[in-house]
Design a protein around this motif. Sequence first.
Motif, short mmCIF file in Angstrom:
data_model
loop_
_atom_site.label_atom_id
_atom_site.label_comp_id
_atom_site.label_asym_id
_atom_site.label_seq_id
_atom_site.Cartn_x
_atom_site.Cartn_y
_atom_site.Cartn_z
N UNK A 176 0.80 -1.23 0.00
CA UNK A 176 0.00 0.00 0.00
C UNK A 176 0.84 1.28 0.00
N UNK A 177 1.96 1.26 0.73
CA UNK A 177 2.81 2.46 0.75
C UNK A 177 3.38 2.74 -0.63
N UNK A 178 3.85 1.70 -1.30
CA UNK A 178 4.38 1.88 -2.66
C UNK A 178 3.29 2.37 -3.60
N UNK A 179 2.09 1.82 -3.50
CA UNK A 179 0.98 2.26 -4.33
C UNK A 179 0.65 3.72 -4.09
N UNK A 180 0.60 4.12 -2.82
CA UNK A 180 0.28 5.51 -2.48
C UNK A 180 1.33 6.47 -3.04
N UNK A 181 2.59 6.06 -2.99
CA UNK A 181 3.66 6.93 -3.49
C UNK A 181 3.60 7.06 -5.02
N UNK A 182 3.13 6.03 -5.71
CA UNK A 182 3.11 6.03 -7.16
C UNK A 182 1.85 6.65 -7.77
N UNK A 183 0.77 6.76 -7.00
CA UNK A 183 -0.48 7.29 -7.55
C UNK A 183 -0.34 8.69 -8.17
N UNK A 184 0.33 9.64 -7.51
CA UNK A 184 0.45 10.98 -8.12
C UNK A 184 1.13 10.94 -9.49
N UNK A 185 2.12 10.09 -9.66
CA UNK A 185 2.81 9.99 -10.95
C UNK A 185 1.91 9.34 -12.00
N UNK A 186 1.10 8.34 -11.57
CA UNK A 186 0.20 7.67 -12.50
C UNK A 186 -0.93 8.59 -12.95
N UNK A 187 -1.29 9.56 -12.13
CA UNK A 187 -2.34 10.51 -12.50
C UNK A 187 -1.95 11.37 -13.71
N UNK A 188 -0.68 11.41 -14.01
CA UNK A 188 -0.23 12.13 -15.20
C UNK A 188 -0.37 11.28 -16.46
#
Length: 529
Positions: A379-391
């Motif tokens: 979950x921590x890795x997913x949370x950190x990557x979400x902002x980048x995936x939103x691009x």
Amino acid sequence: MHLWQAIILGGFYWFSFLGVFDHSLNLLFYQPLTSALLVGLVMGDIPTAMIVGATIQPMFLGQTQAGWVITNDNAAAGIITASVVIASGMDIKSAMAVAVAVGIVMSQLTNIRMTVGSFWNALTDKFISKRQYDKLWLSTVIYPSLFKVILYWLPMTLVLYFGASNIGFFVNGLPGWLQNGLNALASLMPIVGLCIVASSIGKKGYMPFFIAGFLFAAYSGVSGIGIAIVSVILAWFDFRCQNKGEHLSLNLRSTTVEDAALSRRDLNWASIRMLSFYSNGNSYERYQANGIVATMMPCLRKLYKGDDDGLQEAMVRTSELFNAEDMTSALPVGILLSMEEQKAKGAPIPGEIISDTKAALFPPMAAVGDTLNWATIVPTTLALMCPYALTGAWWPALVVVLVGAVLCNSQAFFLMHLGYNLGNKAIKDLVQSGLINKVMSFFTVMGMFVIGGMISSLVSVSCPLTIATGKFSFAVQKELFDVLMPNLLTFIATMIIFFTIKRKNMSVIKVIFGTMIVGIILGALGIIA
């Protein structure tokens, strides 16, 4: 959507539940962010798919498969939502509503899978009783995988091809009583599974620790690693009180592992098999027992070569209930292999001791593994990557898969060797000194406390009833049960299920189906949710 696209995406959905090749990799693709990348590749629009996955991922960060508590199907939500948005241009929020509705219903497939899994256990027992060990691959790997084609692949293909939005509206159109019944069932079934585990390790006198774990989690709000830490402290305190004044020591240097029957290669392959087959044929009755059979079978056949009776007894022990987490379960498996080796060499180790060791070791490892890997690292890795995936970037999904797979899988190899070496060094001294019984008591206390805490923190049974008379209304859950005790109905349900399982001549299958019937009826009547 083209039929071939629906078929491929249905295959990805099947893969997320497969438990073959690398179970941790399967579960990583179970997440909306990672499954969205697969949808984008098939549908030809990766940026849109990634934006959809990143948008809905926060909704599912707190949902794991710890204890097989699955209230919403993350993979179905991710695949369906991304597919509908790309195929129809539907607004993300509207598609999310459809996907969540479908995800709730499709999560019931796991209840079917875990119930049908008892048949694979029975088939494993049959092959062992007839000493047809080469056929065990059928009951532990092949048949469960083929069954999941029907259970997961086919429904998802139909949902996508005929229109997830239409299916979603159909789901929303189901009678309210049936939806309530299914939701209540989703709350009760995990309790059954965890109570089966508790009943297998909780011998007479350990029930207070089970209740203490539940109450601690209910009143403190602590979960996961916090519960595990407190369980260690409590178990150590009980251990010292029970053995006050005794000299307790163990010389690990008194034995060596130079004559070990299993090589590093054997242990590495055992780790690979565990990562590959661990949860493929699991069930509510014995959880990952079939995966442990597939993991240990080649090693046991090597250890008991020439001793057919000893091998059969070892296989029977291996097929007993086992429920831990994919990677951290390697520690008890390594210890079990070392105990089986010593027994095969003639050490006076009763089979019951090996079974009790397994039953006492896996609950703490389940709590630690689920919390460390599936409630922290992933979950921590997913949370950190979400902002980048939103691009619209594609690489965040791969980062999640690589980081999770490396950090999680490496644990299995390390713990397998650690458990085996520890057991090889210590098991003789443990048996001869009687210390093993004290150690088992220590881990039993830990296990009962942890399981009680897991039920309290992961499961919630509530009463939605509201009594209204004129201007007066009384919310039963908020104004009665919550006042008396946090998560009271869950506690009551747990006690009823636990003591039903403990009754003589009460089979696990009867408890499972009885709970399903009662859950649907009470949910349909609006008594529980």
